[in-house]
Design an enzyme around this catalytic site. Sequence first.
Site, PDB file in Angstrom:
ATOM      1  N   HIS A 108       7.926  -8.234  -3.798  1.00 16.37           N
ATOM      2  CA  HIS A 108       8.553  -6.924  -3.672  1.00 16.37           C
ATOM      3  C   HIS A 108       8.512  -6.419  -2.232  1.00 16.37           C
ATOM      4  O   HIS A 108       9.128  -5.400  -1.923  1.00 16.37           O
ATOM      5  CB  HIS A 108       7.932  -5.914  -4.639  1.00 16.37           C
ATOM      6  N   ASP A 139       5.330 -12.380  -8.155  1.00 15.90           N
ATOM      7  CA  ASP A 139       5.291 -11.411  -7.056  1.00 15.90           C
ATOM      8  C   ASP A 139       4.703 -12.022  -5.784  1.00 15.90           C
ATOM      9  O   ASP A 139       3.671 -11.575  -5.276  1.00 15.90           O
ATOM     10  CB  ASP A 139       4.484 -10.182  -7.483  1.00 15.90           C
ATOM     11  N   SER A 222      -1.216  -1.668   0.778  1.00 16.80           N
ATOM     12  CA  SER A 222      -2.074  -2.842   0.628  1.00 16.80           C
ATOM     13  C   SER A 222      -1.383  -3.977  -0.097  1.00 16.80           C
ATOM     14  O   SER A 222      -1.989  -5.030  -0.310  1.00 16.80           O
ATOM     15  CB  SER A 222      -3.361  -2.461  -0.112  1.00 16.80           C
TER      16      SER A 222
END
Length: 979
Positions: A108, A139, A222
Amino acid sequence: MKRNGESHLNGEAKKSRTEQNQEQQDYQDEYYSSSDEELLPSSQTSPVFDIAHSNSDKWQSTIRKVVNSVVSIQFSHVAAFDTETALVSEATGFVVDAERGLILTNRHVVGPGPFTGYVVFDNHESVDVKPIYRDPVHDFGFLQFDTKDVKYLKLTQLDLDPSLAKIGTEIRVVGNDNGEKLSILAGIISRIDRNAPDYGALTYNDFNTEYIQAAASATGGSSGSPVVNEDGKCVALQAGGSTEASTDFFLPVSRPKRALQCIQKGLPITRGDIQVEWQLKPFDECARLGFTAEAEAEARKMFPDKIGMLVAELVLPEGPADGLIKEGDTLISIQGEYISTFVRVDEILDENVGKELEFVFQRSGREIKQMIKIGNLHAITPDRFVHVAGASFNNLSYQVARCYCLPVRGLYVCDGSGSFEFSNQDTLGFIVETVDDKPVANLDEFVEVMKQLPDCSRVPVVYRHVSDMHAEYVQTIYIDRHWYTSFKLAVRNDTTGLWDFTTLQKEALPPAALVPQNAKYVDIPFSDPSRAECSKLVRSFVQVRTLCPSGVDSHPFKKDIGYGVVVDSTNGYVLVSRRYVPHYMCDIFVVFAESIDVAGEVVFLHPHLNYAIIKYDPKLVLADVQSPKFSETPLKRGDDLFFIGYNYNLRVVTDDVKVSSISSLNVTANSIAPRYRGTNLECILLDSKLTHECNTGVLVDNDGTLRAFWLSYLGESNELSFKMGLDVTDVLSILKSLQANHIPKSLRMLDAEFASLTVLQGRTRGVPQTWIKRFEDEAQDLIKFLSVDRVSAPTFEAKPSPLKVGDIVLSVNGKLVKNMRDFASMYDETSLTFNIIRQKQEMTLEVPTIDTTSMETSHVVSWSGALLQKPHYGVRQLMTKIPSEVYIVDKSSCGPAHQYGIVPISFITHVNDQETKDLDSFIQVVKLIPDKTYVKLRLVSFDNIPAAISLKTDYHYFPTTTLKRDAVSGKWNTEKINE
């Protein structure tokens, strides 16, 4: 990026239609900080250590090694694509191959669409990166940089070891938490078999993989951080967390490790899938779904450390498993190998793309075997989009289809703007089925249909929203190919990291020739025969539709609908509020009797009385359009009138009204985004609630003579508009010019605003009794004085006005100034003689008027994602001095201007220390600046606060473009400077 279980990627609370009342528990870590903070200096960004669990020397040594491989990623998704919106953000990544310059981060972050960005190492060296891989489902993704660009840091890499992720393992999350340069958060792995978190609909979601869980309290920025153990091995990848607890979710690095090895060996990263979403369910739940006790005993014996099995959660229609696997089936084996984890499913499918494999599963206690062909996951992951008429489209992706259990096919609107803006609230989630009654099942069919549509044509479109495929919508859209000239195909290039653009059609087909059309007005029924003429006034109203393609002059609305009054039916002139026609850069459509529409053209904009004149071709309208009779007598307080107007529902309403007051006033300014507003107004106020529900109307006598226009005045906020009357005598000179088919090209005006004072205020500030008596003797209504309320900043060519704030105006050219109407002589005079009171002293001034010919915006520049123009009059009204005529009126959400901190409503004074007083000098400087180079800008804010920033150009995605309006033809001409 925090997603809070919501469907919008920029952090706004925008839920999918099917989940309006459902509170989501998971979020995906924000890869940008919650505020638009810039990176702090190194002295302020020392590592933040969380040592709640351990402070051993070994951890200290490990962290020192790890931080050299961790980078802060500053990036932009430069176009909306698939589930992602265009945005600028920041995240974390880490080097996994120092020789090849490979960085691992989240999918993402890399995004499925166009990406630009750079990374900052721990020693504050920054290098550009390009995306080379993003996984279709999981991801993770890879960025690459040129190792030669890193000159002062010895590159180190982290090794990926998924086998070390075990319950009870102490870990550290090293990354760019909450936008800080470096934060180190501690935690202990508590689960290694969690299902992938759900981030909501119409956004990216991972699935068909286990996630690792720990309590580390990571926040925005993060995403992509390495999760390391005490030996410095990366055991997982930070991905998301919970909004209601300190729980964080980590992606196992087994599949990233396999993808990295393929890249290092130069092999394709094959990805297989059967379009089934599996969920790991505990044995007791499997039993309730029909998993037999014998099968459970066998599974527990084979996998003693497992607590459940994989169960089919969703089977996509028309996929490889459609009709073969059903929801609730419990997977036992694939090709003879017993299955207990997602990882092994991925391994088998990825190695057998295009082959048929045997799947064994239990359904309601029965064991079933099916041969299923493994599909190519990359084939159902879009890698191209088309941009046309201001909107972008891609083939429907597996990501979106999975959210709503749809077949992976169809034309998906990934950016519903321009001609395809179906909704003001939703720009995502639409599937277009037909355009101009022709099916468009995919991009290729859509391109061929769009090539055949002329510019300015109106065509029906059939579409649905993925959240409710039962509902079919039909909408007629206006094809705009003159403002939105681009018609291009973008294709992802994983070698260069760019998206390659191909122009599909240089110019749209010309607009079709217009033919005259008939329309019939229905008169307003009245029982009172004395109002027979009033009933016909509906023939003087036309609906005015406006399309504004950009944020020129800070006007807040792209589309608007209001009404205007035909002031000359012979020549085709309409008076309308500037609330609807704010500037020249717009398309106008005039609708007659809700039956036919013709194009309109803006021919006159009054500089301060809040009205515009638009022209249409009367030969195209075969209807009984009539112009009203105009009074030459100003209204007075207490006059009885008849009101005819159009309310919020665009329906005609009437009312008997009385003039309650006539006030001298100025519309309140918006200092955050200065824009056009009515000033120096002599406004008519009424004692009727009904009139305040109408944005447009007329005030007439019983015989139909028009006494005033009822207009809408845009207030200081977008939601606030004032409804007031404008006396017809205030515009009578313009109307007479139009009746002679003469369009006023130039008016002169005073460059100041005036406000009313009571006699008491005037007396206190020094107005002599002799002047007070003269005003009292000549007063016909309220006795008041006018005082200078604001003096506009002069243009570079003009001298400052001799007027000062607080001056009380007694007379102009020897005539008492009792109201705003007494300044009307300014329209034809180059200077006026003012008698004023200043600091209790009577003075005489020669006050020059300004020419309004070049006051309206006629030159716009798009540069690096910033929209530049000359400061419009609304800006000058609120300032005392203009720093530059290069005014930043707006910026895109994803360009270099946004990424490097340019703020709208400010001025560019220098580029690379060269002064740029106006747009022409600015263009002369920037056209010599090469692509991908840093530019130093000196800026001055609206509050006159100077600043200096650097910006890196990107002409591939953000070319320099100018638009200029031809003063004779009124046409806007586009020129590309850098591309």
